[in-house]
Design an enzyme around this catalytic site. Sequence first.
Site, PDB file in Angstrom:
ATOM      1  N   LYS A 194       0.836  -1.220   0.000  1.00 28.00           N
ATOM      2  CA  LYS A 194       0.000   0.000   0.000  1.00 28.00           C
ATOM      3  C   LYS A 194       0.864   1.261   0.000  1.00 28.00           C
ATOM      4  O   LYS A 194       0.627   2.173  -0.794  1.00 28.00           O
ATOM      5  CB  LYS A 194      -0.947  -0.005   1.219  1.00 28.00           C
ATOM      6  CG  LYS A 194      -1.950  -1.150   1.162  1.00 28.00           C
ATOM      7  CD  LYS A 194      -2.910  -1.151   2.332  1.00 28.00           C
ATOM      8  CE  LYS A 194      -2.259  -1.428   3.651  1.00 28.00           C
ATOM      9  NZ  LYS A 194      -1.592  -2.741   3.752  1.00 28.00           N
ATOM     10  N   THR A 195       1.877   1.296   0.867  1.00 27.39           N
ATOM     11  CA  THR A 195       2.751   2.469   0.913  1.00 27.39           C
ATOM     12  C   THR A 195       3.508   2.603  -0.414  1.00 27.39           C
ATOM     13  O   THR A 195       3.659   3.704  -0.960  1.00 27.39           O
ATOM     14  CB  THR A 195       3.777   2.332   2.070  1.00 27.39           C
ATOM     15  OG1 THR A 195       3.055   2.012   3.253  1.00 27.39           O
ATOM     16  CG2 THR A 195       4.563   3.600   2.269  1.00 27.39           C
ATOM     17  N   ASP A 199      -1.374   6.634   6.397  1.00 31.24           N
ATOM     18  CA  ASP A 199      -1.385   5.198   6.659  1.00 31.24           C
ATOM     19  C   ASP A 199      -2.308   4.949   7.867  1.00 31.24           C
ATOM     20  O   ASP A 199      -2.492   5.859   8.688  1.00 31.24           O
ATOM     21  CB  ASP A 199       0.050   4.754   6.979  1.00 31.24           C
ATOM     22  CG  ASP A 199       0.233   3.260   6.789  1.00 31.24           C
ATOM     23  OD1 ASP A 199      -0.698   2.600   6.307  1.00 31.24           O
ATOM     24  OD2 ASP A 199       1.321   2.760   7.124  1.00 31.24           O
ATOM     25  N   THR A 211      -5.650  -1.422   6.935  1.00 31.19           N
ATOM     26  CA  THR A 211      -5.728  -2.881   6.976  1.00 31.19           C
ATOM     27  C   THR A 211      -7.129  -3.299   7.445  1.00 31.19           C
ATOM     28  O   THR A 211      -7.450  -4.469   7.449  1.00 31.19           O
ATOM     29  CB  THR A 211      -4.705  -3.438   7.993  1.00 31.19           C
ATOM     30  OG1 THR A 211      -4.847  -2.695   9.206  1.00 31.19           O
ATOM     31  CG2 THR A 211      -3.291  -3.284   7.480  1.00 31.19           C
ATOM     32  N   ARG A 250       6.513  -8.237   1.871  1.00 30.62           N
ATOM     33  CA  ARG A 250       7.444  -7.839   2.947  1.00 30.62           C
ATOM     34  C   ARG A 250       8.062  -9.083   3.601  1.00 30.62           C
ATOM     35  O   ARG A 250       9.256  -9.111   3.883  1.00 30.62           O
ATOM     36  CB  ARG A 250       6.740  -6.978   3.996  1.00 30.62           C
ATOM     37  CG  ARG A 250       7.685  -6.603   5.134  1.00 30.62           C
ATOM     38  CD  ARG A 250       7.082  -5.673   6.158  1.00 30.62           C
ATOM     39  NE  ARG A 250       6.907  -4.341   5.656  1.00 30.62           N
ATOM     40  CZ  ARG A 250       5.767  -3.662   5.684  1.00 30.62           C
ATOM     41  NH1 ARG A 250       4.677  -4.213   6.191  1.00 30.62           N
ATOM     42  NH2 ARG A 250       5.702  -2.447   5.211  1.00 30.62           N
TER      43      ARG A 250
HETATM   44  P1  ADP Z   1       2.183  -1.924   3.181  1.00 31.73           P
HETATM   45  O1  ADP Z   1       2.207  -0.430   3.107  1.00 31.73           O
HETATM   46  O2  ADP Z   1       0.975  -2.539   2.519  1.00 31.73           O
HETATM   47  O3  ADP Z   1       2.383  -2.465   4.573  1.00 31.73           O
HETATM   48  P2  ADP Z   1       4.677  -1.726   1.699  1.00 31.73           P
HETATM   49  O4  ADP Z   1       4.249  -0.894   0.554  1.00 31.73           O
HETATM   50  O5  ADP Z   1       5.471  -1.054   2.769  1.00 31.73           O
HETATM   51  O6  ADP Z   1       3.426  -2.491   2.332  1.00 31.73           O
HETATM   52  O7  ADP Z   1       5.484  -2.975   1.100  1.00 31.73           O
HETATM   53  C1  ADP Z   1       6.409  -3.731   1.864  1.00 31.73           C
HETATM   54  C2  ADP Z   1       7.599  -4.107   1.008  1.00 31.73           C
HETATM   55  O8  ADP Z   1       7.188  -5.079   0.064  1.00 31.73           O
HETATM   56  C3  ADP Z   1       8.170  -2.929   0.203  1.00 31.73           C
HETATM   57  O9  ADP Z   1       9.479  -2.698   0.562  1.00 31.73           O
HETATM   58  C4  ADP Z   1       8.228  -3.376  -1.222  1.00 31.73           C
HETATM   59  O10 ADP Z   1       9.587  -3.520  -1.587  1.00 31.73           O
HETATM   60  C5  ADP Z   1       7.656  -4.750  -1.251  1.00 31.73           C
HETATM   61  N1  ADP Z   1       6.514  -4.821  -2.184  1.00 31.73           N
HETATM   62  C6  ADP Z   1       5.212  -4.732  -1.851  1.00 31.73           C
HETATM   63  N2  ADP Z   1       4.417  -4.904  -2.921  1.00 31.73           N
HETATM   64  C7  ADP Z   1       5.243  -5.107  -3.956  1.00 31.73           C
HETATM   65  C8  ADP Z   1       5.018  -5.364  -5.354  1.00 31.73           C
HETATM   66  N3  ADP Z   1       3.783  -5.485  -5.858  1.00 31.73           N
HETATM   67  N4  ADP Z   1       6.098  -5.506  -6.159  1.00 31.73           N
HETATM   68  C9  ADP Z   1       7.352  -5.432  -5.639  1.00 31.73           C
HETATM   69  N5  ADP Z   1       7.624  -5.208  -4.333  1.00 31.73           N
HETATM   70  C10 ADP Z   1       6.589  -5.055  -3.501  1.00 31.73           C
END
Ligand code: ADP
Length: 347
Positions: free
Chosen positions: A67-68, A112, A161, A220
């Site tokens: 998401k981030t 977030d 989430t 992650r």
């Molecule tokens: P969230 O905000 O949903 O908790 P993040 O955006 O921080 O998740 O993602 C966590 C890690 O996973 C990031 O460092 C990123 O490198 C990796 N990641 C997440 N989704 C992808 C994707 N679709 N393709 C490549 N890397 C991804």
Amino acid sequence: MRDQRWTDPGQQPADQELDTSLRPRRLDDFVGQQKVKENLRVFIAAARARGEVLDHVLLHGPPGLGKTTLAQILAHEMGLEIRLTSGPAFSNGAELIAVLSEQADRRAIFIDEIHRLSRVIEEHLYPAMEDWRVELIIDKGPNARHFNLQLEPFTLIGATTRAGLITPALRSRFGIVCHLDFYPAEELAVIVRRSAGILGVTLAEDGALEIARRSRGTPRAANRLLRRVRDFAQVDGQLTVDRAAADAALNRLGVDALGLEPLDRRYLETMARHFAGGPVGVQNLAVSLGEECDTLEDVVEPYLIQSGLMMRTPRGRELTARGWRHLGLQPPAGGAAAAGAAQGELL
Ligand code: ADP
């Protein structure tokens, strides 16, 4: 002290640097989530063609799914600066107004855990999202005076989430709502290979797939496991991480073939041995395991349900036939698992 959970999807302090260095910057490099990407491409192109800001976007889905990352990509593709913040960071409305009214042209604001904004604070967002204005109230009671402060247009990107905890009033103000889902192993393997390239790990095809299969559908977790597998391979003098090397390292970390860790297995075992496979309430399970209900509901259960090992039913939690078998036990004939057997077989 509790064992470290290698596949925990939430961000741990040690992940911050890794998350940042492995984050794709462009939509083309964001693996998977095809439908979401296709739609976003259209919305971005349309907004750009009209010379307008992108409509507000709500991203929801379990932690660690991107998401981030997607928020940063959206801002980048729209040519916007992005301000990163989170719901719990605001303790009053004035703090939110301060962020909304920062002098900046063309920007996105990422909040977030937006479900954790209190109702009172959240109400300041409504006029800001609708008409780019915030209402300031100076003084109290009969002396209160209201001022409208005009803002520069911006795109709000909210992430959560817990979509169910977003108030309908807030949700209805997002023009674009996207759900991110767990990644299939093949897509996670692409992510793992990409990360290996960045980290300089030589990874065989079957090694990438083995890590992917055991990462609970979560990028992650996959990136974190890759880093730890790399450590074992390095110390063992293994130049290429293949399936055997990945398997050995993951077994040493206590991550089983389905990506389950000790707490997940204890959860299933408690259900089987103490509660005959359920139905059992989550509070009872939490007491038996010495864990918080929230941990079970947010961290443990989503993946167990998704893997068809257990179910949430109105009567409580129930182990499926697949869950019994994963523990090496026979499901009781005609027991709770019988009803869930079909689901377990399908997954
Ligand atoms: P969230 O905000 O949903 O908790 P993040 O955006 O921080 O998740 O993602 C966590 C890690 O996973 C990031 O460092 C990123 O490198 C990796 N990641 C997440 N989704 C992808 C994707 N679709 N393709 C490549 N890397 C991804």
